[in-house]
Design a protein around this motif. Structure first.
Motif, PDB file in Angstrom:
ATOM      1  N   UNK A  63       0.967  -1.103  -0.101  1.00  0.00           N
ATOM      2  CA  UNK A  63       0.073  -0.024  -0.036  1.00  0.00           C
ATOM      3  C   UNK A  63       0.817   1.237  -0.265  1.00  0.00           C
ATOM      4  N   UNK A  64       0.788   2.159  -0.912  1.00  0.00           N
ATOM      5  CA  UNK A  64       1.490   3.485  -1.062  1.00  0.00           C
ATOM      6  C   UNK A  64       0.915   4.418  -0.036  1.00  0.00           C
ATOM      7  N   UNK A  65       1.684   5.050   0.927  1.00  0.00           N
ATOM      8  CA  UNK A  65       1.062   5.905   1.731  1.00  0.00           C
ATOM      9  C   UNK A  65       1.882   7.122   1.253  1.00  0.00           C
ATOM     10  N   UNK A  66       0.900   8.166   0.916  1.00  0.00           N
ATOM     11  CA  UNK A  66       1.591   9.411   0.451  1.00  0.00           C
ATOM     12  C   UNK A  66       1.528  10.447   1.773  1.00  0.00           C
ATOM     13  N   UNK A  67       2.802  10.393   2.356  1.00  0.00           N
ATOM     14  CA  UNK A  67       2.756  11.160   3.632  1.00  0.00           C
ATOM     15  C   UNK A  67       3.161  12.471   3.307  1.00  0.00           C
ATOM     16  N   UNK A  68       2.913  13.623   4.295  1.00  0.00           N
ATOM     17  CA  UNK A  68       3.258  15.074   4.327  1.00  0.00           C
ATOM     18  C   UNK A  68       2.410  15.512   3.298  1.00  0.00           C
ATOM     19  N   UNK A  69       1.238  15.267   3.378  1.00  0.00           N
ATOM     20  CA  UNK A  69       0.086  15.881   2.375  1.00  0.00           C
ATOM     21  C   UNK A  69      -0.324  17.027   2.936  1.00  0.00           C
ATOM     22  N   UNK A  70      -0.106  17.609   4.249  1.00  0.00           N
ATOM     23  CA  UNK A  70      -0.287  18.823   4.585  1.00  0.00           C
ATOM     24  C   UNK A  70       0.616  19.788   4.082  1.00  0.00           C
ATOM     25  N   UNK A  71       1.852  19.263   3.612  1.00  0.00           N
ATOM     26  CA  UNK A  71       2.857  20.628   2.992  1.00  0.00           C
ATOM     27  C   UNK A  71       2.655  20.811   1.626  1.00  0.00           C
ATOM     28  N   UNK A  72       1.517  20.031   0.931  1.00  0.00           N
ATOM     29  CA  UNK A  72       1.208  20.520  -0.576  1.00  0.00           C
ATOM     30  C   UNK A  72       0.488  21.798  -0.703  1.00  0.00           C
ATOM     31  N   UNK A  73       0.727  22.418  -1.779  1.00  0.00           N
ATOM     32  CA  UNK A  73      -0.121  23.596  -2.110  1.00  0.00           C
ATOM     33  C   UNK A  73      -1.555  23.047  -2.502  1.00  0.00           C
ATOM     34  N   UNK A  74      -2.697  23.603  -2.575  1.00  0.00           N
ATOM     35  CA  UNK A  74      -3.930  23.351  -2.877  1.00  0.00           C
ATOM     36  C   UNK A  74      -3.849  22.723  -4.262  1.00  0.00           C
ATOM     37  N   UNK A  75      -3.294  23.530  -5.062  1.00  0.00           N
ATOM     38  CA  UNK A  75      -2.999  23.135  -6.581  1.00  0.00           C
ATOM     39  C   UNK A  75      -2.249  21.620  -6.814  1.00  0.00           C
TER      40      UNK A  75
END
Length: 448
Positions: free
Chosen positions: A337-349
């Motif tokens: 299972x791929x866990x895409x962490x640090x999602x909170x650091x992404x820009x909305x775009x």
């Protein structure tokens, strides 16, 4: 060796980090040179060095004696003087002769990528097993260098690092004694592997499913581990913050108990000495029921890092190879299972772009989350729990109320849907229990 080199280099030393960018270097071809330089700086920071400056030096033909050309060495020397660097970190592999010659020309200590990573591992290994592995890797690396280019530094202190040296006993040891010591370490590690295998067999008989966290170093595995288990594993913004395997029990939907395992982070061009020495640690991954590949999705080089991780899993046999090729096969032997962490650091775009990618790759299991904020972590546990119970079926058992062992087993290993009194027989009151059980748990229950 020049007197300037005789002092001990310690934490806080100023370092010039140099990345020799070679054409056709397949080991690091995936990584952008700027990203590779930043990674090297991160490795230096992980052992407390101060980054004086960083440089990318293109190399067409490596020099046998120095790696760099004379003009490049002169430029490095000027940069060291300009930035008051006491140490040069070369983010590549140096032979003993190259290392010695560079030290003589630069009048400064030189550490290559292997030495730097081994220094980090020497500082971070916390268990007896980890220390054995580090010492073995250290001796393997130092066997050709010990009495030549490092003796002026190694009398400073004990330990197994490079910034202070492996200690007086290793300095005085000849090659035969080093080989003998390595032989003893290998025998001790083999015992560790056997013990780990017994523990693994015990877990399989229990049997609690094992969920292994893997990923590039500093992807956030330990932060996620702490978030879902309530543990207090070292989790910092450092490369190789975790070296020793850590396991904790965790409850998942439909699974009363699972074992979550946090592993050492992978990295590009991991020294061959460490790949061999840490085999026992990585073997835990091969025993997992599910692998969570934690990715730092906010990192610009996340795709390159993914390829490095998959390459290691390929070597471990977790991902099968295509026939007679070095490419991975279609289906992994263990669900990933791929866990895409640090999602909170992404820009909305950027977040919106990646959500479209997740929708497009609907045949894969990808969970976006932030281990820091906790967003998405509950969803991850739901997905893992349901995945572990994919073959689960609902069974109804009528048991004596006094049969505490089997009743407790069903509560611990399955999802109890209902539990009611069912009259009495010659053995006393009975319990009718409806429970959802995975196939492996059913076999264990019937063996009780």
């Amino acid at each position: 060796m020049d007197d300037e080199l005789k002092g001990e280099v310690t934490r806080g030393a100023r370092a010039l980090v140099v990345y020799p960018h070679m054409r056709g270097n397949r080991g690091s071809a995936d990584l952008d040179p700027e990203a590779r330089l930043e990674e090297a700086k991160g490795l230096a920071l992980a052992i407390g060095l101060v980054i004086a400056d960083g440089q990318i030096i293109p190399i067409r033909e490596p020099r046998a004696g120095t790696l760099f050309g004379e003009g490049q060495i002169e430029n490095i020397s000027v940069a060291c003087n300009l930035h008051e660097a006491e140490l040069v970190v070369v983010d590549g592999s140096l032979t003993a002769i190259q290392q010695r010659n560079l030290e003589e020309k630069l009048k400064r200590k030189v550490i290559d990528r292997t030495g730097l990573i081994l220094e980090i591992f020497g500082e971070r290994a916390a268990t007896a097993e980890g220390r054995l592995q580090v010492e073995l890797a250290h001796l393997d690396y130092q066997a050709g260098r010990l009495v030549r280019s490092w003796t002026h530094l190694e009398r400073q202190r004990g330990g197994f690092g490079f910034l202070g040296g492996p200690g007086e006993t290793q300095i005085e040891a000849d090659r035969r004694m080093i080989r003998d010591r390595m032989g003893r370490l290998r025998r001790e590690l083999e015992q560790v592997r056997r013990t780990r295998g017994l523990h693994r067999d015990r877990r399989e008989k229990a049997p609690w499913p094992i969920v292994a966290l893997v990923g590039y170093t500093n992807a956030g595995k330990s932060t996620l581990f702490n978030r879902v288990t309530g543990a207090d594993v070292m989790a910092e913004d450092l490369l190789f913050a975790t070296l020793d395997p850590t396991m904790r029990a965790v409850r998942l939907p439909g699974v009363q108990k699972a074992i979550l395992s946090d592993t050492v982070g992978f990295i590009s061009d991991l020294p061959t000495q460490l790949v061999a020495a840490f085999r026992a640690t990585l073997e835990e991954v091969t025993a997992a029921d599910v692998i969570l590949h934690v990715r730092d999705i906010a990192n610009p080089d996340t795709e390159s890092q993914k390829r490095q991780v998959l390459s290691v899993l390929l070597d471990l046999g977790v991902i099968p190879r295509e026939d007679d090729e070095e490419e991975p096969g279609e289906e992994p032997t263990i669900p990933i299972i791929e866990v895409w962490n640090k999602w909170d650091l992404l820009s909305p775009e950027r977040a919106e772009e990646l959500r479209e990618v997740i929708d497009y790759r609907s045949d894969e299991t990808i969970i976006p989350l932030s281990a820091v904020t906790g967003e998405g972590c509950e969803h991850l546990l739901d997905v893992v729990g349901h995945g572990l119970n994919a073959d689960a079926k609902v069974y109804t058992f009528v048991l004596p109320a006094a049969d505490g062992q089997r009743l407790a087993f069903l509560h611990a290993r399955g999802e109890v849907l209902s539990e009611v009194a069912d009259g009495e027989d010659e053995n006393g009151p009975r319990i009718r229990i409806e429970v959802r059980l995975a196939e492996r748990e059913l076999g264990r229950f019937r063996a009780l």
